[in-house]
Design a protein around this motif. Sequence first.
Motif, PDB file in Angstrom:
ATOM      1  N   GLU A  67       0.776  -3.958  -2.929  1.00 54.81           N
ATOM      2  CA  GLU A  67       1.115  -4.969  -1.933  1.00 54.81           C
ATOM      3  C   GLU A  67       1.178  -6.354  -2.564  1.00 54.81           C
ATOM      4  O   GLU A  67       2.027  -7.181  -2.205  1.00 54.81           O
ATOM      5  CB  GLU A  67       0.096  -4.958  -0.791  1.00 54.81           C
ATOM      6  CG  GLU A  67       0.451  -5.903   0.350  1.00 54.81           C
ATOM      7  CD  GLU A  67      -0.504  -5.801   1.525  1.00 54.81           C
ATOM      8  OE1 GLU A  67      -0.258  -6.500   2.527  1.00 54.81           O
ATOM      9  OE2 GLU A  67      -1.478  -5.033   1.442  1.00 54.81           O
ATOM     10  N   SER A  96      -1.405  -6.928   8.045  1.00 57.22           N
ATOM     11  CA  SER A  96      -0.691  -5.749   7.569  1.00 57.22           C
ATOM     12  C   SER A  96       0.480  -5.458   8.502  1.00 57.22           C
ATOM     13  O   SER A  96       0.479  -5.853   9.676  1.00 57.22           O
ATOM     14  CB  SER A  96      -1.621  -4.534   7.546  1.00 57.22           C
ATOM     15  OG  SER A  96      -2.727  -4.751   6.699  1.00 57.22           O
ATOM     16  N   ARG A 152      -7.873  -6.675   3.356  1.00 59.67           N
ATOM     17  CA  ARG A 152      -7.515  -5.255   3.500  1.00 59.67           C
ATOM     18  C   ARG A 152      -8.724  -4.332   3.388  1.00 59.67           C
ATOM     19  O   ARG A 152      -8.592  -3.128   3.570  1.00 59.67           O
ATOM     20  CB  ARG A 152      -6.489  -4.865   2.431  1.00 59.67           C
ATOM     21  CG  ARG A 152      -5.206  -5.682   2.453  1.00 59.67           C
ATOM     22  CD  ARG A 152      -4.449  -5.508   3.760  1.00 59.67           C
ATOM     23  NE  ARG A 152      -3.163  -6.205   3.730  1.00 59.67           N
ATOM     24  CZ  ARG A 152      -2.932  -7.360   4.324  1.00 59.67           C
ATOM     25  NH1 ARG A 152      -3.918  -7.968   4.988  1.00 59.67           N
ATOM     26  NH2 ARG A 152      -1.744  -7.922   4.265  1.00 59.67           N
TER      27      ARG A 152
END
Length: 485
Positions: free
Chosen positions: A223, A139, A215
């Motif tokens: 995303e 991320s 995630r």
Amino acid sequence: MGVWDSLKELRKYSNQYLAAFTGTLLMLSVAAAYGWTSPTLPKLLADDSPLPLTPDESSWVVSILVLTSIAGPVLSAWLIDRFGRKPTLLIAVLPSIVGWVLIGVGDSVAVLFVSRALSGISYGMAYSSMPLYLGEIASDRIRGSIGTLLTVMAKTGILLEYSIGPYVGYTTLAWISIAFPAIFFGLFMWLPESPYYLLAKQRTELAEKNLRWLRRSNDVEGELKMMQAAVERSQQNRGTFRDLLNRGNRRSLIIILGLGALQQLCGSQAVIAYSQQIFDQVNIGLEAHESSIIMAVIQLVTAALSSSIVDRVGRRPLLLVSTVGCAVGTFIVGLYFFLVQQEVDLDGIGWIPLVVIMVYIIFYTVGLATVPFAILGEIFPANVKAVAVALYTMFAGAVGFGVSKLYQLISDEAGTYLSFWIFAACSAGFVVFVFALIPETKGKPLDQILIEMNTSTNRNINCFRRSKRSEEQKQVPTEGNLANA
């Protein structure tokens, strides 16, 4: 941020850290092969050597690994976009395993050279592939700290060799060291492939599944769309070496090649590979291998700390501080060895080179050892990233080969002080490079970084053109200028 908030954040990113930690066990393995020379060369050069070497052969033991590491990126560049990031990393560890086996069973210098050559191929493949994988699974918020795990694990591998090597036999160390790549292979095969690669191969469902796992969230549609858009843009123009030379990527290429040269020319690789021999020249009341272990511990601790501050302080400030610190540190160590060669009495201050080398290692590790790999995964578009990483590793390997080979020759012929003063001069020269060219990428999405790199390049070109036109206009003789003449 309170303890509870910190724990929640850690849990949120835990799968990404797990994937990064497991993947970077590869870096531990290949770095262990590099650090192996420090405790081993003194044994091989001793009178009771299990495999007698000449000083020239010992320098080849160090430099062959660096030389063949240049071939690693060539293999990685071919494998990484055809078969994926994960299979490439699993293939990368295989030459390392064979290399350790050869040391364990071999009984000639030729076999040792082949072993080091295979370890070098693994070294080059790992360093050219791992930044790409880490940059694509992380991320934005933790991309910098995950990128620096690469260096933390590498320093762990060096520490393990420094700590085990002095106390076990030549072949025993090889059989112990083979456990590192074997553990990586056994664990990493269960980890996910990069979602970017899967999207490029139109395996959208698996890409979404992997992204959800990374995630720890089912809400990844936004995303995933951003990733898909980035992949589509990159596929509109397949990346080649020529694409690295276009206007948008030229500045990025200069940056990574400069950082690759700086990493080597600051003297880090010579200090790591020859640390025990360097400390043998210093009268400090400690055994040389004990000083090397202390240095490796400091290096590991600093690398771990830098992983937590790189996303807070930023890339550029850390690189500036690191480069200046390396310049000052190598100059002082060079001065000490120069005074020793001039037969100046330094009995009361023999501790100075040890302390300065430790401080040097801190400065090197906090910036130059960690930040370039984070930047490398950020400043190139996906279609040329693999080519850029390969070129960076090959270039750094070529410079590193020169450093590791010439260090021994220069030190033997002219004195250790000259090698360190060359490192100091190179580091000082690169301070200007870092200040003028390195961008700050802390906390920015990859798309924004790429836009800014292109905008900055175009802005600089436009400013240059405007300035040139302005100067040309000043030189044109107008009526007013003629009147004033």
